[in-house]
Scaffold this motif. Structure first.
Motif, PDB file in Angstrom:
ATOM      1  N   THR A  93       0.832  -1.211   0.000  1.00  0.00           N
ATOM      2  CA  THR A  93       0.000   0.000   0.000  1.00  0.00           C
ATOM      3  C   THR A  93       0.864   1.258   0.000  1.00  0.00           C
ATOM      4  O   THR A  93       0.347   2.368  -0.061  1.00  0.00           O
ATOM      5  CB  THR A  93      -0.879   0.041   1.254  1.00  0.00           C
ATOM      6  OG1 THR A  93      -0.013   0.073   2.408  1.00  0.00           O
ATOM      7  CG2 THR A  93      -1.798  -1.157   1.345  1.00  0.00           C
ATOM      8  N   PHE A  98      -0.030   0.050   7.202  1.00  0.00           N
ATOM      9  CA  PHE A  98      -1.179  -0.433   6.447  1.00  0.00           C
ATOM     10  C   PHE A  98      -0.880  -1.857   5.944  1.00  0.00           C
ATOM     11  O   PHE A  98      -1.710  -2.766   6.074  1.00  0.00           O
ATOM     12  CB  PHE A  98      -1.429   0.529   5.279  1.00  0.00           C
ATOM     13  CG  PHE A  98      -2.789   0.426   4.627  1.00  0.00           C
ATOM     14  CD1 PHE A  98      -3.627  -0.660   4.842  1.00  0.00           C
ATOM     15  CD2 PHE A  98      -3.237   1.441   3.771  1.00  0.00           C
ATOM     16  CE1 PHE A  98      -4.870  -0.740   4.221  1.00  0.00           C
ATOM     17  CE2 PHE A  98      -4.473   1.368   3.154  1.00  0.00           C
ATOM     18  CZ  PHE A  98      -5.274   0.279   3.372  1.00  0.00           C
ATOM     19  N   LYS A 122     -10.710   6.860  -0.265  1.00  0.00           N
ATOM     20  CA  LYS A 122     -10.800   5.595  -1.006  1.00  0.00           C
ATOM     21  C   LYS A 122     -10.168   5.719  -2.399  1.00  0.00           C
ATOM     22  O   LYS A 122      -9.389   4.869  -2.815  1.00  0.00           O
ATOM     23  CB  LYS A 122     -12.267   5.160  -1.140  1.00  0.00           C
ATOM     24  CG  LYS A 122     -13.007   5.054   0.179  1.00  0.00           C
ATOM     25  CD  LYS A 122     -14.467   4.662  -0.019  1.00  0.00           C
ATOM     26  CE  LYS A 122     -15.339   5.684  -0.731  1.00  0.00           C
ATOM     27  NZ  LYS A 122     -15.592   6.907   0.054  1.00  0.00           N
ATOM     28  N   GLN A 124      -8.031   7.945  -3.408  1.00  0.00           N
ATOM     29  CA  GLN A 124      -6.585   8.159  -3.257  1.00  0.00           C
ATOM     30  C   GLN A 124      -5.862   6.820  -3.100  1.00  0.00           C
ATOM     31  O   GLN A 124      -4.828   6.592  -3.718  1.00  0.00           O
ATOM     32  CB  GLN A 124      -6.310   9.041  -2.023  1.00  0.00           C
ATOM     33  CG  GLN A 124      -6.849  10.455  -2.146  1.00  0.00           C
ATOM     34  CD  GLN A 124      -6.182  11.202  -3.292  1.00  0.00           C
ATOM     35  OE1 GLN A 124      -4.961  11.246  -3.385  1.00  0.00           O
ATOM     36  NE2 GLN A 124      -6.988  11.755  -4.187  1.00  0.00           N
ATOM     37  N   ILE A 125      -6.411   5.967  -2.275  1.00  0.00           N
ATOM     38  CA  ILE A 125      -5.766   4.673  -2.015  1.00  0.00           C
ATOM     39  C   ILE A 125      -5.704   3.823  -3.287  1.00  0.00           C
ATOM     40  O   ILE A 125      -4.679   3.241  -3.607  1.00  0.00           O
ATOM     41  CB  ILE A 125      -6.479   3.916  -0.862  1.00  0.00           C
ATOM     42  CG1 ILE A 125      -6.303   4.696   0.462  1.00  0.00           C
ATOM     43  CG2 ILE A 125      -5.918   2.497  -0.716  1.00  0.00           C
ATOM     44  CD1 ILE A 125      -7.136   4.162   1.624  1.00  0.00           C
ATOM     45  N   GLN A 128      -3.047   4.980  -5.557  1.00  0.00           N
ATOM     46  CA  GLN A 128      -1.738   4.532  -5.059  1.00  0.00           C
ATOM     47  C   GLN A 128      -1.475   3.079  -5.450  1.00  0.00           C
ATOM     48  O   GLN A 128      -0.374   2.731  -5.882  1.00  0.00           O
ATOM     49  CB  GLN A 128      -1.694   4.691  -3.526  1.00  0.00           C
ATOM     50  CG  GLN A 128      -0.355   4.302  -2.913  1.00  0.00           C
ATOM     51  CD  GLN A 128       0.732   5.343  -3.199  1.00  0.00           C
ATOM     52  OE1 GLN A 128       0.586   6.498  -2.828  1.00  0.00           O
ATOM     53  NE2 GLN A 128       1.796   4.933  -3.873  1.00  0.00           N
ATOM     54  N   ILE A 288     -12.469   3.090   6.213  1.00  0.00           N
ATOM     55  CA  ILE A 288     -11.586   4.259   6.235  1.00  0.00           C
ATOM     56  C   ILE A 288     -12.332   5.435   6.864  1.00  0.00           C
ATOM     57  O   ILE A 288     -13.452   5.755   6.442  1.00  0.00           O
ATOM     58  CB  ILE A 288     -11.157   4.683   4.805  1.00  0.00           C
ATOM     59  CG1 ILE A 288     -10.975   3.485   3.883  1.00  0.00           C
ATOM     60  CG2 ILE A 288      -9.930   5.589   4.843  1.00  0.00           C
ATOM     61  CD1 ILE A 288      -9.763   2.661   4.097  1.00  0.00           C
ATOM     62  N   ILE A 315      -2.482  10.954   3.963  1.00  0.00           N
ATOM     63  CA  ILE A 315      -2.588  11.187   2.523  1.00  0.00           C
ATOM     64  C   ILE A 315      -1.761  12.440   2.227  1.00  0.00           C
ATOM     65  O   ILE A 315      -2.102  13.534   2.678  1.00  0.00           O
ATOM     66  CB  ILE A 315      -4.054  11.402   2.081  1.00  0.00           C
ATOM     67  CG1 ILE A 315      -4.924  10.207   2.499  1.00  0.00           C
ATOM     68  CG2 ILE A 315      -4.112  11.582   0.567  1.00  0.00           C
ATOM     69  CD1 ILE A 315      -6.386  10.342   2.113  1.00  0.00           C
ATOM     70  N   ILE A 320      -0.032   7.746  -0.361  1.00  0.00           N
ATOM     71  CA  ILE A 320      -0.316   7.158   0.946  1.00  0.00           C
ATOM     72  C   ILE A 320       1.013   6.883   1.652  1.00  0.00           C
ATOM     73  O   ILE A 320       1.899   6.251   1.088  1.00  0.00           O
ATOM     74  CB  ILE A 320      -1.097   5.827   0.783  1.00  0.00           C
ATOM     75  CG1 ILE A 320      -2.356   6.024  -0.075  1.00  0.00           C
ATOM     76  CG2 ILE A 320      -1.432   5.213   2.141  1.00  0.00           C
ATOM     77  CD1 ILE A 320      -3.335   7.073   0.435  1.00  0.00           C
TER      78      ILE A 320
END
Ligand code: ADP
Ligand code: MG
Length: 323
Positions: A93, A98, A122, A124-125, A128, A288, A315, A320
């Motif tokens: 991640t 994480f 969400k 953004q993740i 990544q 989240i 963030i 991340i």
């Protein structure tokens, strides 16, 4: 692999091939969510009779024929499953905390669901992840391509470029390995998984993202009367996603909103959409939450093999990171 090959060799039967099913009945069935034979094969005669406006005897005949023609799948011996599971890998991640929460990262051959309210991070993740999966294996990546099914028009190449640069990757090269498709409604979204399966024969796709899994379904199937149908379609969609994950040894990451109004089954004020169908089909569920500033709290819920737990991530412009 075996399943994909079988499908090509076999004639594809449609609803209209079934005894007593003309175009009108077929249309009724499709509208009710019975879009292919496997769904009819496992239907109950009574439900089918009610929905299609036919007698239970006729419904039974349709179901029996669907069972004969449908590709119901086959048994696999334990050693075959064991071989496949040995190939299972983990995707980083980009946050050590994480990753540890997930026992090393997001697992291939599984669906990981990220749910949380608007702005929780969400999207953004998953951006990544789309970058990370391109990293070499010794850096936590899977050295692969990405399919990104974008239902809310929130894919941002500029953001990918930022995250790629921060990891020392060439942004242009990274963007070339992300195959993005907008999905305009839930049927389109489901169809894109078939397309993804095709694309994965051409490119080494190791990550499939659906952002958001549930938004279209939620917008299109409103009211009590359409809940059953929505759940049935979502169930099928998630089975298709899991099949993609298995066949391609890929990570599947999906996002989901929480509702302030109780969705079905739960009375909790911040309950994820999709009720028990989404809950049961996602192997890993991550909740989240916003915290102070750019901090987010990630909670692992109901994992089959890992303890529940919580970590904090940041963030940042780079993406991340650990706080
Ligand atoms: P969700 O998909 O859960 O609705 P997002 O993933 O879109 O939420 O998260 C949006 C948040 O991500 C923003 O409110 C901001 O805090 C953060 N964010 C977005 N872009 C950047 C960036 N370039 N640098 C730092 N933080 C960002
Ligand atoms: Mg989003």
């Amino acid at each position: 692999m075996i399943m994909a090959k079988k499908k090509e060799e076999k004639k594809e039967y449609t609803l209209e091939d079934l005894p007593g099913v003309g175009s009108a009945t077929a249309e009724k069935l499709r509208d009710a969510g019975y879009t292919d034979l496997i769904e009819l094969a496992v239907a109950s005669p009574k439900d089918l009779a009610d929905i299609a406006g036919i007698g239970e005897g006729a419904a039974q005949k349709i179901i029996a024929a669907a069972r004969k023609y449908a590709n119901v799948g086959q048994f696999e011996t334990g050693d075959v499953i064991y071989e496949r599971r040995k190939k299972m890998t983990k995707l980083t991640t980009a946050s050590k905390n994480f990753d540890e929460l997930l026992g090393g990262g997001l697992e291939s051959q599984s669906i990981t669901e990220l749910f949380g309210e608007f702005g929780s991070g969400k999207t953004q993740i998953v951006h990544q992840l789309a970058v990370n999966v391109q990293l070499p294996v010794d850096k936590g990546g899977l050295d692969g391509h990405v399919i990104f099914i974008d239902t809310e028009n929130t894919f941002r190449p500029e953001r990918i470029a930022q995250m790629a640069e921060a990891l020392g990757l060439n942004p242009e090269e990274v963007l070339k390995k992300i195959h993005v498709a907008r999905a305009f409604n839930s049927h389109h979204q489901m169809l894109m998984v078939d397309k993804a399966m095709e694309l994965a024969k051409e490119y080494p796709v190791r990550l499939l993202i659906v952002d958001s899994l549930t938004a279209h379904f939620r917008a299109e199937y409103v009211g009590r009367g359409s809940l059953a149908e929505r759940q049935q379609l979502l169930n099928r969609h998630m089975h298709d996603l899991l099949r993609f994950a298995d066949i391609n040894n890929a990570v599947v990451a999906v996002t989901n909103q929480v509702s302030s109004k109780p969705d079905m089954f739960y009375g909790d004020p911040t309950t994820p959409i999709g009720g028990n169908i989404v809950a049961h089909n996602a192997t890993y569920r991550l909740y989240i939450r916003k915290s102070r500033g750019n901090k987010r709290i990630v909670r692992l819920i109901d994992s089959p093999a890992l303890p529940d737990g919580e970590v904090v991530i940041n963030i940042t412009t780079e993406g991340i990171r650990d706080p």
